[in-house]
Scaffold this motif. Sequence first.
Motif, PDB file in Angstrom:
ATOM      1  N   LEU A 107      -1.339 -11.631  -3.103  1.00 55.09           N
ATOM      2  CA  LEU A 107      -0.582 -10.384  -3.004  1.00 55.09           C
ATOM      3  C   LEU A 107      -1.411  -9.281  -3.663  1.00 55.09           C
ATOM      4  CD1 LEU A 107       1.926  -8.689  -2.398  1.00 55.09           C
ATOM      5  CD2 LEU A 107       2.920  -9.511  -4.542  1.00 55.09           C
ATOM      6  N   GLY A 108      -1.792  -8.276  -2.895  1.00 52.05           N
ATOM      7  CA  GLY A 108      -2.600  -7.184  -3.418  1.00 52.05           C
ATOM      8  C   GLY A 108      -1.849  -5.874  -3.422  1.00 52.05           C
ATOM      9  N   THR A 109      -2.302  -4.938  -4.262  1.00 51.09           N
ATOM     10  CA  THR A 109      -1.779  -3.576  -4.250  1.00 51.09           C
ATOM     11  C   THR A 109      -2.927  -2.625  -3.932  1.00 51.09           C
ATOM     12  OG1 THR A 109      -2.153  -3.100  -6.602  1.00 51.09           O
ATOM     13  CG2 THR A 109      -0.075  -4.175  -5.998  1.00 51.09           C
ATOM     14  N   MET A 110      -2.606  -1.542  -3.244  1.00 50.42           N
ATOM     15  CA  MET A 110      -3.652  -0.643  -2.758  1.00 50.42           C
ATOM     16  C   MET A 110      -3.148   0.791  -2.768  1.00 50.42           C
ATOM     17  SD  MET A 110      -5.437  -0.759   0.971  1.00 50.42           S
ATOM     18  CE  MET A 110      -6.297   0.659   1.631  1.00 50.42           C
ATOM     19  N   ASN A 111      -3.912   1.668  -3.409  1.00 52.63           N
ATOM     20  CA  ASN A 111      -3.574   3.080  -3.499  1.00 52.63           C
ATOM     21  C   ASN A 111      -4.209   3.821  -2.329  1.00 52.63           C
ATOM     22  OD1 ASN A 111      -3.177   5.760  -4.204  1.00 52.63           O
ATOM     23  ND2 ASN A 111      -3.498   5.366  -6.378  1.00 52.63           N
ATOM     24  N   THR A 112      -3.381   4.336  -1.432  1.00 47.58           N
ATOM     25  CA  THR A 112      -3.926   4.984  -0.231  1.00 47.58           C
ATOM     26  C   THR A 112      -4.488   6.368  -0.507  1.00 47.58           C
ATOM     27  OG1 THR A 112      -1.688   5.736   0.336  1.00 47.58           O
ATOM     28  CG2 THR A 112      -2.482   3.720   1.380  1.00 47.58           C
ATOM     29  N   TYR A 144       0.825  -1.199   0.000  1.00 49.82           N
ATOM     30  CA  TYR A 144       0.000   0.000   0.000  1.00 49.82           C
ATOM     31  C   TYR A 144       0.862   1.253   0.000  1.00 49.82           C
ATOM     32  CZ  TYR A 144       0.954   0.695   5.012  1.00 49.82           C
ATOM     33  OH  TYR A 144       1.571   0.924   6.221  1.00 49.82           O
ATOM     34  N   GLY A 145       0.309   2.320  -0.509  1.00 54.13           N
ATOM     35  CA  GLY A 145       1.039   3.577  -0.522  1.00 54.13           C
ATOM     36  C   GLY A 145       0.431   4.553  -1.503  1.00 54.13           C
ATOM     37  N   PRO A 146       0.995   5.775  -1.583  1.00 54.49           N
ATOM     38  CA  PRO A 146       0.479   6.808  -2.484  1.00 54.49           C
ATOM     39  C   PRO A 146       0.629   6.397  -3.947  1.00 54.49           C
ATOM     40  CG  PRO A 146       1.951   7.740  -0.819  1.00 54.49           C
ATOM     41  CD  PRO A 146       2.104   6.256  -0.754  1.00 54.49           C
ATOM     42  N   PRO A 147      -0.043   7.103  -4.850  1.00 60.41           N
ATOM     43  CA  PRO A 147       0.084   6.783  -6.273  1.00 60.41           C
ATOM     44  C   PRO A 147       1.494   7.038  -6.785  1.00 60.41           C
ATOM     45  CG  PRO A 147      -1.113   8.852  -5.955  1.00 60.41           C
ATOM     46  CD  PRO A 147      -0.971   8.222  -4.609  1.00 60.41           C
ATOM     47  N   GLY A 148       1.920   6.203  -7.733  1.00 59.95           N
ATOM     48  CA  GLY A 148       3.215   6.413  -8.365  1.00 59.95           C
ATOM     49  C   GLY A 148       4.396   5.902  -7.577  1.00 59.95           C
ATOM     50  N   THR A 149       4.176   5.071  -6.570  1.00 60.53           N
ATOM     51  CA  THR A 149       5.293   4.540  -5.786  1.00 60.53           C
ATOM     52  C   THR A 149       5.731   3.162  -6.271  1.00 60.53           C
ATOM     53  OG1 THR A 149       3.653   3.866  -4.125  1.00 60.53           O
ATOM     54  CG2 THR A 149       4.880   5.883  -3.694  1.00 60.53           C
ATOM     55  N   GLY A 150       5.209   2.716  -7.404  1.00 58.46           N
ATOM     56  CA  GLY A 150       5.703   1.486  -8.019  1.00 58.46           C
ATOM     57  C   GLY A 150       5.176   0.216  -7.394  1.00 58.46           C
ATOM     58  N   LYS A 151       3.987   0.256  -6.826  1.00 60.15           N
ATOM     59  CA  LYS A 151       3.453  -0.937  -6.147  1.00 60.15           C
ATOM     60  C   LYS A 151       3.219  -2.100  -7.125  1.00 60.15           C
ATOM     61  CE  LYS A 151       0.130   1.636  -4.582  1.00 60.15           C
ATOM     62  NZ  LYS A 151       0.673   2.957  -4.985  1.00 60.15           N
ATOM     63  N   THR A 152       2.562  -1.800  -8.247  1.00 56.46           N
ATOM     64  CA  THR A 152       2.290  -2.850  -9.226  1.00 56.46           C
ATOM     65  C   THR A 152       3.581  -3.339  -9.865  1.00 56.46           C
ATOM     66  OG1 THR A 152       0.089  -1.952  -9.682  1.00 56.46           O
ATOM     67  CG2 THR A 152       1.033  -3.408 -11.343  1.00 56.46           C
ATOM     68  N   TYR A 153       4.476  -2.421 -10.182  1.00 57.33           N
ATOM     69  CA  TYR A 153       5.789  -2.774 -10.741  1.00 57.33           C
ATOM     70  C   TYR A 153       6.532  -3.712  -9.795  1.00 57.33           C
ATOM     71  CZ  TYR A 153      10.658  -1.973 -12.256  1.00 57.33           C
ATOM     72  OH  TYR A 153      11.948  -2.136 -12.664  1.00 57.33           O
ATOM     73  N   LEU A 154       6.550  -3.351  -8.521  1.00 55.09           N
ATOM     74  CA  LEU A 154       7.220  -4.180  -7.527  1.00 55.09           C
ATOM     75  C   LEU A 154       6.539  -5.537  -7.387  1.00 55.09           C
ATOM     76  CD1 LEU A 154       9.288  -4.463  -5.186  1.00 55.09           C
ATOM     77  CD2 LEU A 154       7.580  -3.407  -3.701  1.00 55.09           C
ATOM     78  N   ALA A 155       5.196  -5.532  -7.354  1.00 54.24           N
ATOM     79  CA  ALA A 155       4.457  -6.784  -7.172  1.00 54.24           C
ATOM     80  C   ALA A 155       4.698  -7.744  -8.330  1.00 54.24           C
ATOM     81  CB  ALA A 155       2.965  -6.493  -7.027  1.00 54.24           C
ATOM     82  N   ARG A 156       4.713  -7.238  -9.556  1.00 54.95           N
ATOM     83  CA  ARG A 156       4.938  -8.105 -10.721  1.00 54.95           C
ATOM     84  C   ARG A 156       6.329  -8.719 -10.680  1.00 54.95           C
ATOM     85  NH1 ARG A 156       4.183  -4.780 -15.920  1.00 54.95           N
ATOM     86  NH2 ARG A 156       4.853  -6.781 -16.820  1.00 54.95           N
ATOM     87  N   ARG A 157       7.324  -7.916 -10.381  1.00 50.40           N
ATOM     88  CA  ARG A 157       8.699  -8.427 -10.345  1.00 50.40           C
ATOM     89  C   ARG A 157       8.893  -9.413  -9.198  1.00 50.40           C
ATOM     90  NH1 ARG A 157      12.410  -5.672 -13.289  1.00 50.40           N
ATOM     91  NH2 ARG A 157      14.064  -5.842 -11.746  1.00 50.40           N
ATOM     92  N   PHE A 158       8.296  -9.079  -8.050  1.00 53.80           N
ATOM     93  CA  PHE A 158       8.382 -10.010  -6.924  1.00 53.80           C
ATOM     94  C   PHE A 158       7.729 -11.337  -7.274  1.00 53.80           C
ATOM     95  CE2 PHE A 158       6.119 -12.028  -3.431  1.00 53.80           C
ATOM     96  CZ  PHE A 158       7.194 -12.376  -2.612  1.00 53.80           C
ATOM     97  N   ALA A 159       6.561 -11.302  -7.914  1.00 52.95           N
ATOM     98  CA  ALA A 159       5.834 -12.527  -8.232  1.00 52.95           C
ATOM     99  C   ALA A 159       6.685 -13.463  -9.076  1.00 52.95           C
ATOM    100  CB  ALA A 159       4.530 -12.185  -8.953  1.00 52.95           C
ATOM    101  N   VAL A 160       7.343 -12.905 -10.102  1.00 51.46           N
ATOM    102  CA  VAL A 160       8.180 -13.733 -10.979  1.00 51.46           C
ATOM    103  C   VAL A 160       9.367 -14.292 -10.203  1.00 51.46           C
ATOM    104  CG1 VAL A 160       9.693 -13.682 -12.998  1.00 51.46           C
ATOM    105  CG2 VAL A 160       7.452 -12.575 -13.086  1.00 51.46           C
ATOM    106  N   TRP A 161      10.050 -13.416  -9.443  1.00 52.94           N
ATOM    107  CA  TRP A 161      11.221 -13.865  -8.675  1.00 52.94           C
ATOM    108  C   TRP A 161      10.830 -14.947  -7.677  1.00 52.94           C
ATOM    109  CZ3 TRP A 161      11.829 -13.147  -3.302  1.00 52.94           C
ATOM    110  CH2 TRP A 161      13.069 -13.547  -2.789  1.00 52.94           C
TER     111      TRP A 161
END
Length: 714
Positions: free
Chosen positions: A567-572, A405-422
């Motif tokens: 694993l979810g992402t959330m825009n605060t 979770y966090g503000p918009p533009g902090t790379g949550k989805t980017y991080l989640a996708r890369r983490f998922a593959v790794w």
Amino acid sequence: MDAARPSLEEALSSFHRSSTSEAAAAVRQQRSAMLDRFPLDRWPSMPLERYALGQGKPQESFCWWMEWGTPALGSIRGGNASKHLIYKRKGSLGWYHDEKYRDEEEAWEQVRAAFVRAFELAKMGDWQAIDELGALEGGAALRCKALHVYFPEEILNVASREHLRHFLRLLGRPEAEDGNLRTVGLNRALLAALRERGRFDGWTTTEIGSFLYTWADPRESRMVVKIAPGEQAKFWEACLQGGYICVGWDEVGDLREYDSKESFRAAFSERFSSLYNGNKSKLTQKAKELWTLMELEPGDIVVANKGQSKVLAVGQVIEPGYELRPERPEFKHTVRVKWDTSYAKDIPSQPRWGLTTVDPIPPALYTTIISKQGGPPTTMPPPRVDDTFLELSAALEHKGQVILYGPPGTGKTYLARRFAVWWLLQHSGAADAHLVLADAERFRAEEGRLAAPRLAEQQPGSAPLTRLTFHPSYSYEDFIEGFRPAPTSTGTLSLKLEDGVFKRICRDAAAQPSRRFLVLVDEINRANLAKVFGELITLLEKDKRGLTITLPQSKESFAIPPNVYILGTMNTADRSIKLLDAALRRRFGFIECMPEPEVLQGTSVNGLALDVFLEELNRRIAANEGREKQIGHAYLLDGDRAIDDPEVFARRFRQDILPLLQEYCYDDYSRLAKYIGNKLVPDARTLNHEYLSKADDLIEALRLALSPTSQSGA
């Protein structure tokens, strides 16, 4: 156990005890030095000045020797000085000790008596009781290492509770999950588990410790940094010959004398404020660069650079790591490094290197640096795994479901996708999961493969990775099961009960218990989670996995297998985690993603430093709208690199950042002016579109308005 890691027996067959001879010599030398300085029979009368850090000559104290003088006897580096129980605060009057004691003398009487009692209990073999000594409660690593110093064959040189649990888990021992066992108890349990196997007869604890870290080092990765040995590498020859790297900022003195990173930062800011014109962002960044030397551990990687595009050598940090070298005329802060000049090469220009002395190296660049064509293979360890990946992995193991979770533009989805593959590759036995992230094309291919449904007849259909996006209309029927309209043979419609996506995943996962399944949910908070999960809220808990309930519509028994993770992402900025259903909130782990202006350091557009711009803008937003509505760094990135084209920056500002600010201000332009200045917001009704449409004018207006000394937003 990870499939990529050899079994205990396989590791033993390839491990040579003779490889520990150098370490054994260092152990003997350092233990002898400790026993000479601090003999066991002197403990009952040891004065405080012989024990505590922060007084006179720090290298004469027991605690200095435990943390810095005896690395071969096990590391207790890191964190702050509170692990030493009592210490003299540097740069200020007063002592640190437990608040229950009246003063440092009373604290020392109790701590010293507890150490004496611990040594007596060790002689009697009553190890469990040592962990119960209240006066040593906050010094778990210290007491464990102290016992190893005086009783070397009864205690392993492993003082980290997490490391001890890690090794016990690999051996399949129940003590790994025993919440009643503390550090000494865990250490003794590990030593007993190893000796029970009979394969370690005659081995010293030094040999056993070396084997454990060679076989299954719990440290997932190594830190990789570049360090410039002076302007245009003017100190490089001295560094290469001496086996170290050096940096300046000598005036702050020996970093080992600071009791915490915070006290060091305060001293650094005070000493160098005039040098950096009081710029808090710059002072924080430069202090962080210097403190990195303290965080480097043996095995971490240092790249020595000259300018922005030349690699001089790559090396691994060796004991004792950080040292202050007073004999040097300048650049006295050093780290011991074993250099390899075969990696010297020219690389594509790195603009950040021109502005930083110490800087982390991203995986893709590190892979480029250590790659060799036509020569001997690289001997350097793989790139560092993102610390957030390790935290995410631990949270998933603990909870089963986690939200970024966090503000918009902090790379949550980017991080989640890369983490998922790794994460999925790592747990499928891929030895090079970390390398996939350094290759964009390979990453996309692996992500596609992991998300592709299994179509072979012998396998159920769900893919290891399922990506979903929740929205306000997303329902229980979509996720679990529900009646859907279906055509009949007569051309009419009837209601048919259909399985939802999560039910199908759980069914397929139950048929493949050795495979992990990850459900990645973007915008997880946009749906009504309590309704989407329904009665499954009970089964989400990790200790309820495998238990069955009866679904109300199909009347089928249903369970969430332990190998299914969410694993979810959330825009605060849309919705705070405080507004989530409380029962669901307890069942998820939460990891915050906040803006990282430091990734923009070294990049400017027409004189506007992007890191300063973002940090100051967010300072104003946080003060007026709350920290959850800050602007993320991803808006100013193009892939992994900061944007440096003025036209691109202007478009990003107009299309992404400005609409967010307008939303936050509810079209109250007087409030908006506090963020971006009166040149862009000339009155309470309109924007200056002439400035906004021209990149140069827009950037100049922002540079003036967002200067940290500007009064806007004050």
